[in-house]
Write a protein that holds these residues in place. Structure first.
Motif, PDB file in Angstrom:
ATOM      1  N   GLY A  92       4.231  27.154   1.166  1.00 28.81           N
ATOM      2  CA  GLY A  92       2.938  27.702   0.742  1.00 28.81           C
ATOM      3  C   GLY A  92       3.067  28.606  -0.468  1.00 28.81           C
ATOM      4  O   GLY A  92       4.069  28.633  -1.172  1.00 28.81           O
ATOM      5  N   VAL A  93       1.974  29.365  -0.692  1.00 32.28           N
ATOM      6  CA  VAL A  93       1.932  30.277  -1.825  1.00 32.28           C
ATOM      7  C   VAL A  93       2.810  31.484  -1.553  1.00 32.28           C
ATOM      8  O   VAL A  93       2.830  32.023  -0.440  1.00 32.28           O
ATOM      9  N   LEU A  94       3.540  31.932  -2.561  1.00 31.47           N
ATOM     10  CA  LEU A  94       4.434  33.078  -2.409  1.00 31.47           C
ATOM     11  C   LEU A  94       3.642  34.375  -2.446  1.00 31.47           C
ATOM     12  O   LEU A  94       2.627  34.494  -3.144  1.00 31.47           O
ATOM     13  N   SER A  95       4.127  35.367  -1.684  1.00 35.06           N
ATOM     14  CA  SER A  95       3.523  36.702  -1.732  1.00 35.06           C
ATOM     15  C   SER A  95       3.942  37.387  -3.015  1.00 35.06           C
ATOM     16  O   SER A  95       4.837  36.913  -3.739  1.00 35.06           O
ATOM     17  N   ASP A  96       3.313  38.518  -3.315  1.00 30.74           N
ATOM     18  CA  ASP A  96       3.673  39.254  -4.534  1.00 30.74           C
ATOM     19  C   ASP A  96       5.137  39.652  -4.519  1.00 30.74           C
ATOM     20  O   ASP A  96       5.830  39.554  -5.544  1.00 30.74           O
ATOM     21  N   GLU A  97       5.606  40.084  -3.372  1.00 30.47           N
ATOM     22  CA  GLU A  97       7.004  40.497  -3.249  1.00 30.47           C
ATOM     23  C   GLU A  97       7.937  39.305  -3.436  1.00 30.47           C
ATOM     24  O   GLU A  97       8.962  39.397  -4.120  1.00 30.47           O
ATOM     25  N   GLU A  98       7.569  38.159  -2.845  1.00 27.41           N
ATOM     26  CA  GLU A  98       8.385  36.950  -2.980  1.00 27.41           C
ATOM     27  C   GLU A  98       8.357  36.427  -4.414  1.00 27.41           C
ATOM     28  O   GLU A  98       9.374  35.944  -4.935  1.00 27.41           O
ATOM     29  N   ARG A  99       7.186  36.549  -5.036  1.00 30.94           N
ATOM     30  CA  ARG A  99       7.075  36.086  -6.413  1.00 30.94           C
ATOM     31  C   ARG A  99       7.947  36.926  -7.345  1.00 30.94           C
ATOM     32  O   ARG A  99       8.589  36.413  -8.261  1.00 30.94           O
ATOM     33  N   THR A 100       7.997  38.225  -7.071  1.00 30.35           N
ATOM     34  CA  THR A 100       8.865  39.113  -7.860  1.00 30.35           C
ATOM     35  C   THR A 100      10.325  38.735  -7.677  1.00 30.35           C
ATOM     36  O   THR A 100      11.105  38.697  -8.642  1.00 30.35           O
ATOM     37  N   ALA A 101      10.694  38.426  -6.427  1.00 24.40           N
ATOM     38  CA  ALA A 101      12.073  38.015  -6.152  1.00 24.40           C
ATOM     39  C   ALA A 101      12.399  36.692  -6.852  1.00 24.40           C
ATOM     40  O   ALA A 101      13.494  36.509  -7.418  1.00 24.40           O
ATOM     41  N   MET A 102      11.439  35.759  -6.858  1.00 19.20           N
ATOM     42  CA  MET A 102      11.646  34.466  -7.498  1.00 19.20           C
ATOM     43  C   MET A 102      11.848  34.621  -9.010  1.00 19.20           C
ATOM     44  O   MET A 102      12.657  33.923  -9.619  1.00 19.20           O
ATOM     45  N   LYS A 103      11.106  35.572  -9.604  1.00 16.88           N
ATOM     46  CA  LYS A 103      11.237  35.787 -11.037  1.00 16.88           C
ATOM     47  C   LYS A 103      12.646  36.217 -11.441  1.00 16.88           C
ATOM     48  O   LYS A 103      13.077  36.005 -12.575  1.00 16.88           O
ATOM     49  N   ASN A 104      13.346  36.786 -10.491  1.00 14.88           N
ATOM     50  CA  ASN A 104      14.704  37.255 -10.796  1.00 14.88           C
ATOM     51  C   ASN A 104      15.685  36.106 -11.080  1.00 14.88           C
ATOM     52  O   ASN A 104      16.800  36.346 -11.538  1.00 14.88           O
ATOM     53  N   HIS A 105      15.262  34.864 -10.811  1.00 14.40           N
ATOM     54  CA  HIS A 105      16.192  33.754 -11.063  1.00 14.40           C
ATOM     55  C   HIS A 105      16.542  33.664 -12.552  1.00 14.40           C
ATOM     56  O   HIS A 105      17.613  33.160 -12.920  1.00 14.40           O
ATOM     57  N   THR A 106      15.659  34.181 -13.430  1.00 12.13           N
ATOM     58  CA  THR A 106      15.959  34.162 -14.871  1.00 12.13           C
ATOM     59  C   THR A 106      17.127  35.102 -15.190  1.00 12.13           C
ATOM     60  O   THR A 106      18.035  34.736 -15.948  1.00 12.13           O
ATOM     61  N   VAL A 107      17.102  36.275 -14.593  1.00  8.41           N
ATOM     62  CA  VAL A 107      18.173  37.253 -14.839  1.00  8.41           C
ATOM     63  C   VAL A 107      19.473  36.804 -14.176  1.00  8.41           C
ATOM     64  O   VAL A 107      20.550  36.925 -14.754  1.00  8.41           O
ATOM     65  N   TYR A 108      19.341  36.243 -12.959  1.00 11.19           N
ATOM     66  CA  TYR A 108      20.541  35.739 -12.278  1.00 11.19           C
ATOM     67  C   TYR A 108      21.203  34.624 -13.104  1.00 11.19           C
ATOM     68  O   TYR A 108      22.424  34.588 -13.254  1.00 11.19           O
ATOM     69  N   GLY A 109      20.380  33.720 -13.588  1.00 10.28           N
ATOM     70  CA  GLY A 109      20.920  32.618 -14.390  1.00 10.28           C
ATOM     71  C   GLY A 109      21.615  33.116 -15.645  1.00 10.28           C
ATOM     72  O   GLY A 109      22.706  32.659 -16.005  1.00 10.28           O
ATOM     73  N   TRP A 110      20.961  34.059 -16.341  1.00 15.58           N
ATOM     74  CA  TRP A 110      21.558  34.633 -17.548  1.00 15.58           C
ATOM     75  C   TRP A 110      22.880  35.312 -17.233  1.00 15.58           C
ATOM     76  O   TRP A 110      23.863  35.164 -17.969  1.00 15.58           O
ATOM     77  N   SER A 111      22.927  36.053 -16.121  1.00 15.57           N
ATOM     78  CA  SER A 111      24.149  36.766 -15.735  1.00 15.57           C
ATOM     79  C   SER A 111      25.294  35.801 -15.440  1.00 15.57           C
ATOM     80  O   SER A 111      26.426  35.982 -15.894  1.00 15.57           O
ATOM     81  N   ILE A 112      24.983  34.739 -14.707  1.00 14.88           N
ATOM     82  CA  ILE A 112      26.008  33.739 -14.359  1.00 14.88           C
ATOM     83  C   ILE A 112      26.585  33.092 -15.610  1.00 14.88           C
ATOM     84  O   ILE A 112      27.807  32.999 -15.791  1.00 14.88           O
ATOM     85  N   LEU A 113      25.699  32.653 -16.496  1.00 13.74           N
ATOM     86  CA  LEU A 113      26.133  31.907 -17.679  1.00 13.74           C
ATOM     87  C   LEU A 113      26.782  32.812 -18.718  1.00 13.74           C
ATOM     88  O   LEU A 113      27.746  32.415 -19.389  1.00 13.74           O
ATOM     89  N   THR A 114      26.280  34.038 -18.875  1.00 11.79           N
ATOM     90  CA  THR A 114      26.855  34.964 -19.849  1.00 11.79           C
ATOM     91  C   THR A 114      28.268  35.363 -19.450  1.00 11.79           C
ATOM     92  O   THR A 114      29.174  35.451 -20.288  1.00 11.79           O
ATOM     93  N   GLN A 115      28.450  35.616 -18.155  1.00 10.96           N
ATOM     94  CA  GLN A 115      29.786  35.977 -17.688  1.00 10.96           C
ATOM     95  C   GLN A 115      30.784  34.842 -17.946  1.00 10.96           C
ATOM     96  O   GLN A 115      31.895  35.062 -18.410  1.00 10.96           O
ATOM     97  N   ALA A 116      30.354  33.624 -17.662  1.00  5.92           N
ATOM     98  CA  ALA A 116      31.223  32.468 -17.913  1.00  5.92           C
ATOM     99  C   ALA A 116      31.489  32.305 -19.410  1.00  5.92           C
ATOM    100  O   ALA A 116      32.609  31.985 -19.830  1.00  5.92           O
ATOM    101  N   ASP A 117      30.464  32.544 -20.224  1.00  3.01           N
ATOM    102  CA  ASP A 117      30.595  32.423 -21.674  1.00  3.01           C
ATOM    103  C   ASP A 117      31.594  33.447 -22.212  1.00  3.01           C
ATOM    104  O   ASP A 117      32.425  33.149 -23.071  1.00  3.01           O
ATOM    105  N   GLN A 118      31.516  34.676 -21.701  1.00  2.00           N
ATOM    106  CA  GLN A 118      32.425  35.729 -22.144  1.00  2.00           C
ATOM    107  C   GLN A 118      33.867  35.430 -21.752  1.00  2.00           C
ATOM    108  O   GLN A 118      34.813  35.763 -22.481  1.00  2.00           O
TER     109      GLN A 118
END
Length: 514
Positions: A385-411
């Motif tokens: 179903g539709v995500l709550s505001d709190e869940e939506r905020t948590a979902m948005k963090n996938h952008t930062v998680y992805g950047w962190s994973i790839l940047t660390q590997a790149d470095q």
């Protein structure tokens, strides 16, 4: 200049020179070729014995100037090198340039420790030029010398004296070749050698005419001899041919043979091109090695590209395994971004221009745009179903998680790699043109181009794909929606580009259903 380009250009030059008979014209062609090919601003050919200076500048060829240049050449060292000009010569050569304080000198004929003929080159940076282009210049200097000597033979007063002197022809010929400081011999019209000079004996490392006639074929072989004799028998005055023969100690000698017919005799001059052949072979060897290295590098790059592609696809599948609803999403995203980037490359609509390789790079890197979802809890990721505001905020963090994973590997790779672009996309593909996106509320061109392209591709794919919480939209409706968000969510330039290729996007949609 690369070896392959130089050799190809030099062969074209040789072909052009063969069509010109007089040395001044040939010299001008070489001067122009050197200016275009190696950056030589001015060239002089100086013949000390004949008191002649050839230059594209008429003023330098005047008698007064010629005498001063010849006196200068007489004092030069016998080896090729950069020479600092004394003040009087600087003033003289200022006819060519305002600031001439050095030149590059190439002695091309040295007899008894004296320079007979020399080439003087004027370039912007003499020392750098000498270090990088000595090999090429030695080839050209040898060619200039041969052309000059051939011209001298064809027009020399000695040959006029040869025709008018009262003596048996063979004796006149023997006397003629004895006056010349390069190898010569005389034959009859059948190719039978009748006389040689001392320079030829030295070159062949023999002591007498009889050793030459008994052991050395000065025409190289019977085929060469036949070709030269046939050419001269057709009432042609001169014949030229490159030949190779063996000396008395079995050493091979490469020469240009120049033959001139006088009545029933043939007077032949041999111009040593062994250095030319050696340098050409060295250049060709360097070219072959470069091609081998290029092939190996290409093979290595192909392996690296395949490795990168496999690594990206493997990483992308991590997110795909976590989010079963994506289906062929990753393949379509890659195709959409490559299509959009290709049009950006072709149309060049920005103040900057992307590299030709960029579309292929974004094709792979964009597949990792949602790699950060591996860090999102299943309860949120798979919620029907539709995500709550709190869940939506948590979902948005996938952008930062992805950047962190790839940047660390790149470095860890220690330099920019294929992961650099992927990290940009992972972090910023949810940013919006008006600054209302996430995670950093970037706006306009502050959003990386890769992320702006991926945003169009990602939204188009999301709209036209069925999800647990929505039905798929038609292609037309999705395109309309993106146009309505032009300048709000999306880069207006990219929306305009999308409108020109929307049919191709639909084809991709049908090619990877799911």
């Amino acid at each position: 200049m690369k070896a392959t380009n130089f050799l190809e250009s030099y062969l074209e030059l040789q072909h052009t020179l063969q069509k010109k008979a007089d040395f001044p014209t040939q010299f001008g062609i070489i001067q122009q070729w050197l200016e275009t090919t190696l950056g030589v601003s001015e060239l002089l050919f100086v013949s000390v014995p004949n008191q002649r200076v050839f230059s594209s500048l008429f003023a330098l060829s005047k008698n007064g100037y010629s005498d001063r240049i010849i006196d200068f050449v007489k004092l030069l060292p016998l080896q090729s090198q950069v020479v600092m000009l004394p003040e009087p010569m600087q003033k003289l050569f200022s006819l060519m340039s305002e600031n001439v304080d050095a030149c590059v000198v190439f002695p091309v004929s040295v007899i008894r420790d004296r320079i007979e003929n020399a080439v003087i080159a004027f370039v912007h940076k003499p020392t750098d030029f000498f270090q990088h282009h000595s090999t090429e210049m030695q080839l050209l200097c040898q060619k200039l010398h041969d052309l000059y000597m051939i011209n001298e033979i064809a027009s020399n007063k000695l040959l006029m004296d040869f025709n008018t002197a009262e003596a048996p022809e063979i004796e006149k010929a023997r006397a003629l070749i004895g006056l010349v400081h390069y190898p010569m011999f005389v034959s009859d019209l059948a190719g039978q050698v009748m006389a040689v000079n001392q320079e030829l004996l030295k070159k062949c490392r023999v002591k007498s005419f009889f050793e030459v006639s008994d052991t050395i074929n000065l025409f190289g072989n019977s085929s060469n001899k036949r070709a030269i004799l046939n050419q001269l028998k057709k009432n042609e005055q001169n014949a030229t041919r490159r030949i190779t023969f063996e000396t008395s100690n079995n050493q091979k000698m490469s020469v240009n043979l120049y033959a001139t017919r006088h009545n029933d005799l043939i007077i032949c001059s041999l111009f040593d091109i062994g250095e030319f052949v050696q340098i050409t072979e060295e250049l060709q060897s360097a070219l072959d090695m470069q091609e081998l290295l290029n092939d190996r590098l290409l093979d290595s790059n192909l392996v690296l590209q395949k490795t990168q592609s496999s690594a990206i696809r493997a990483l992308a599948r991590l997110a795909e395994f976590r989010d079963h609803e994506t289906g062929e999403h990753l393949k379509r995203i890659g195709e959409y971004t490559r299509l959009l980037a290709t049009e950006v490359y072709k149309q060049a609509p920005y103040s900057f221009k992307i590299r030709m390789e960029y579309p292929e790079e974004i094709f792979l890197s964009s597949m990792l745009h949602d790699i950060g979802k591996v860090a999102i809890p299943d309860t949120i990721l798979h919620k029907p179903g539709v995500l709550s505001d709190e869940e939506r905020t948590a979902m948005k963090n996938h952008t930062v998680y992805g950047w962190s994973i790839l940047t660390q590997a790149d470095q860890e790779l220690g330099e920019q790699s294929f992961l650099t672009l992927a990290a940009q996309i992972a972090l910023s593909h949810h940013e919006r043109w008006d600054g209302s996106g996430y995670p950093n509320q970037l706006s306009g061109e502050k959003i990386p181009l890769s992320a702006r392209i991926s945003a169009v591709a990602d939204v188009y794919d999301a709209l036209t794909t069925e999800r647990p919480y929505k039905k798929s939209w038609s292609h037309e409706k999705a395109v309309t929606e993106i146009n309505q968000k032009c300048g709000i969510h999306f880069d207006p330039v990219l929306v305009n580009i999308m409108n020109t290729i929307e049919k191709k996007m639909l084809e991709i949609r049908y090619s990877f259903p799911g």
